[in-house]
Design a protein around this motif. Structure first.
Motif, short mmCIF file in Angstrom:
data_model
loop_
_atom_site.label_atom_id
_atom_site.label_comp_id
_atom_site.label_asym_id
_atom_site.label_seq_id
_atom_site.Cartn_x
_atom_site.Cartn_y
_atom_site.Cartn_z
N ILE A 1 0.87 -1.17 0.00
CA ILE A 1 0.00 0.00 0.00
C ILE A 1 0.91 1.22 0.00
O ILE A 1 1.74 1.41 0.90
CB ILE A 1 -0.90 0.04 1.24
CG1 ILE A 1 -1.75 -1.23 1.34
CG2 ILE A 1 -1.79 1.28 1.22
CD1 ILE A 1 -2.52 -1.35 2.66
N MET A 2 0.77 2.06 -1.02
CA MET A 2 1.59 3.26 -1.16
C MET A 2 0.77 4.45 -0.72
O MET A 2 -0.25 4.77 -1.33
CB MET A 2 2.02 3.39 -2.62
CG MET A 2 2.91 4.57 -2.91
SD MET A 2 3.31 4.60 -4.67
CE MET A 2 4.19 6.16 -4.75
N ASP B 1 -5.14 5.73 -1.65
CA ASP B 1 -3.89 4.97 -1.57
C ASP B 1 -3.74 4.15 -2.85
O ASP B 1 -4.73 3.74 -3.46
CB ASP B 1 -3.91 4.01 -0.39
CG ASP B 1 -3.79 4.69 0.96
OD1 ASP B 1 -3.53 5.92 0.99
OD2 ASP B 1 -3.97 4.01 1.99
N LEU B 2 -2.49 3.89 -3.24
CA LEU B 2 -2.22 3.05 -4.40
C LEU B 2 -1.76 1.66 -3.97
O LEU B 2 -1.11 1.52 -2.93
CB LEU B 2 -1.12 3.67 -5.29
CG LEU B 2 -1.62 4.51 -6.48
CD1 LEU B 2 -2.22 5.82 -5.97
CD2 LEU B 2 -0.49 4.80 -7.44
N LEU B 3 -2.12 0.68 -4.77
CA LEU B 3 -1.62 -0.68 -4.56
C LEU B 3 -0.59 -0.99 -5.65
O LEU B 3 -0.82 -0.71 -6.82
CB LEU B 3 -2.76 -1.70 -4.61
CG LEU B 3 -3.90 -1.51 -3.62
CD1 LEU B 3 -4.91 -2.64 -3.75
CD2 LEU B 3 -3.40 -1.40 -2.20
N ARG B 4 0.52 -1.60 -5.24
CA ARG B 4 1.57 -1.97 -6.18
C ARG B 4 2.22 -3.26 -5.75
O ARG B 4 2.11 -3.67 -4.58
CB ARG B 4 2.61 -0.86 -6.31
CG ARG B 4 3.41 -0.62 -5.05
CD ARG B 4 4.35 0.56 -5.18
NE ARG B 4 5.26 0.67 -4.03
CZ ARG B 4 6.17 1.61 -3.87
NH1 ARG B 4 6.31 2.54 -4.80
NH2 ARG B 4 6.95 1.63 -2.80
N ARG B 5 2.93 -3.91 -6.68
CA ARG B 5 3.64 -5.16 -6.36
C ARG B 5 5.10 -5.01 -6.79
O ARG B 5 5.38 -4.59 -7.93
CB ARG B 5 3.01 -6.35 -7.10
CG ARG B 5 3.73 -7.68 -6.87
CD ARG B 5 3.08 -8.83 -7.60
NE ARG B 5 3.13 -8.62 -9.03
CZ ARG B 5 2.03 -8.55 -9.81
NH1 ARG B 5 0.83 -8.65 -9.29
NH2 ARG B 5 2.15 -8.35 -11.11
N LYS B 6 6.02 -5.37 -5.93
CA LYS B 6 7.44 -5.32 -6.26
C LYS B 6 7.79 -6.46 -7.18
O LYS B 6 7.40 -7.60 -6.95
CB LYS B 6 8.29 -5.36 -5.00
CG LYS B 6 9.77 -5.09 -5.26
CD LYS B 6 10.52 -4.90 -3.97
CE LYS B 6 12.00 -4.66 -4.23
NZ LYS B 6 12.25 -3.44 -5.01
N GLU B 7 8.52 -6.15 -8.25
CA GLU B 7 8.89 -7.19 -9.23
C GLU B 7 10.20 -7.86 -8.84
O GLU B 7 11.05 -7.27 -8.21
CB GLU B 7 9.02 -6.55 -10.63
CG GLU B 7 7.70 -6.01 -11.14
CD GLU B 7 6.60 -7.08 -11.20
OE1 GLU B 7 6.86 -8.17 -11.76
OE2 GLU B 7 5.51 -6.83 -10.68
#
Length: 407
Positions: free
Chosen positions: A356-357, A401-407
């Motif tokens: 969560i960013m 909030d933004l959702l992201r996934r680390k590659e």
């Protein structure tokens, strides 16, 4: 000391709201005509009105690009377009063409006129020229050094603002006025249809030996001879302020919400830290550099600010971006049971760890506990782009909030 505005691009209403929440002082957008990003999603008049209202509610300005180099057949449409914009009240129009500038001055004189970098603004007499015509701001050409910008500041009226690009993609051509796209594909960069031929791979053909393609190589590293690194000035905020720049502009009206949130949040904190205490800015430099590399980029350069770029500003072995995170979506509504609503952008699954960013700078690692569609049906994964989903995480999220996934 001037306290420069942070000016962030937006390709859509979703991205505009993200820019506002994540720290922009102003946002620049394009309508469906007369801007220079024809392939961007751009804004309908209704979306533009909603975006301007949202930004103004949060104390953020909105500038609309109308920076094509107009032909005769464009002029009547430009006039009608400005009549419509007059009703929804953006804070400024960004214009390159003198004829378009004069139409704006006649049709909607109450809206500020900013002169686009496309007008090749490289000296203080040019700035004065536009000021006398009624410009509030002039965007400097990317080819200017820090010293040149400071000299311009010293020779122009104090109330004429300087806007300068500080982050994003660089163009091989003079302030973006490139003819290669038009020559190769018939798509005119100066009408917003650039195909970005500077990112293509090239070879040399000798005229007496047609069909024999000789690779263009420099130290055997590759052939992307026009492919510039991306501009990044996060380490040089003091110099930008000392030069008298009023607006720090980020390139990228075709970028995702994740890119915009990452850049806006990082520059926001850097500017605020420096304003509060220059020592705090210096102490947090590693954090800025780490965060700014979390969005897609092509390595970084300081462009022309400290002298003409040499071969080190080019990337010869690849034309692709470095990508460290994948964008999953923006949190919309939050239900009473803690489930968050998103319109999904990339695939993720139950049990997966994501982040969560948050606008304040926090990045919270969380696990996906459950995914449901709008009918309440449980799903193991979310494979379909733009699917409306209700997601339960093991850490709370908030709207925007933004959702992201680390590659």
């Amino acid at each position: 000391m001037r306290h420069p505005e942070l000016l962030i691009p937006a390709s859509s209403l979703e991205v505009l709201k993200t820019a506002v929440i994540f720290g922009a002082d102003a946002v620049y957008i394009g309508g469906e005509a007369f801007g220079l990003r024809a392939k961007a999603k751009n804004f309908s008049m209704e979306e533009m009105a909603e975006g301007i209202a949202f930004a103004h509610e949060h104390g953020v300005k909105v500038y609309v690009t109308a920076n094509i180099l107009a032909h005769n057949y464009d002029l009547a449409g430009v006039e009608e377009y400005f009549k419509e914009l007059k009703e929804i009240k953006p804070d400024a129009l960004i214009i390159a063409d003198p004829g378009v500038f004069q139409i704006a001055k006649r049709v909607c004189p109450e809206i500020e006129r900013h002169v686009s970098t496309q007008a090749n603004n490289t000296n203080y007499e040019t700035y004065r020229f536009w000021y006398e015509l009624g410009a509030k701001r002039v965007v400097s050409a990317r080819e200017l050094s820090m010293r040149e910008i400071k000299t311009i500041r010293e020779h122009i009226p104090d109330d004429l603002e300087i806007e300068t690009f500080v982050h994003g993609a660089m163009c091989i051509s003079y302030s973006g006025r490139c003819l290669l796209s038009n020559y190769f594909t018939g798509r005119d960069a100066n009408h917003g249809a650039c195909t970005h031929p500077c990112r293509w791979k090239y070879a040399v053909v000798e005229e007496t030996r047609p069909g024999e393609y000789l690779p263009v190589e420099e130290n055997e590293r590759g052939t992307y001879i026009f492919n510039s690194k991306d501009l990044c000035m996060i380490e040089h905020i003091p110099d930008l302020i000392d030069a008298g720049i009023d607006s720090l502009k980020v390139e990228g009206r075709m970028k995702t919400a994740l890119y915009v949130a990452t850049v806006a949040r990082t520059y926001r904190k850097a500017l605020d830290d420096y304003a509060a205490d220059p020592k705090r800015y210096e102490a947090n430099m590693d954090w800025y550099l780490d965060q700014i590399s979390n969005c897609t980029y092509r390595q970084f350069t300081t462009g022309f600010f400290y002298g003409k770029p040499d071969h080190e500003a080019q990337i010869y072995d690849s034309n692709t971006y470095v990508k460290e995170y994948t964008y999953l979506g923006i949190i919309g509504d939050v239900a009473e049971d803690g489930r968050i609503h998103i319109e999904q952008r990339n695939k993720f699954t139950v049990g997966e760890q994501i982040e969560i960013m948050k606008p304040n700078g926090d990045n919270i690692v969380t696990t996906v506990l459950s995914i449901r569609n709008d009918d309440g049906e449980e799903m193991e994964s979310a494979p379909h782009s733009k699917q409306s989903l209700w997601v339960l995480l093991d850490r709370p999220g908030a709207q925007y909030d933004l959702l992201r996934r680390k590659e």
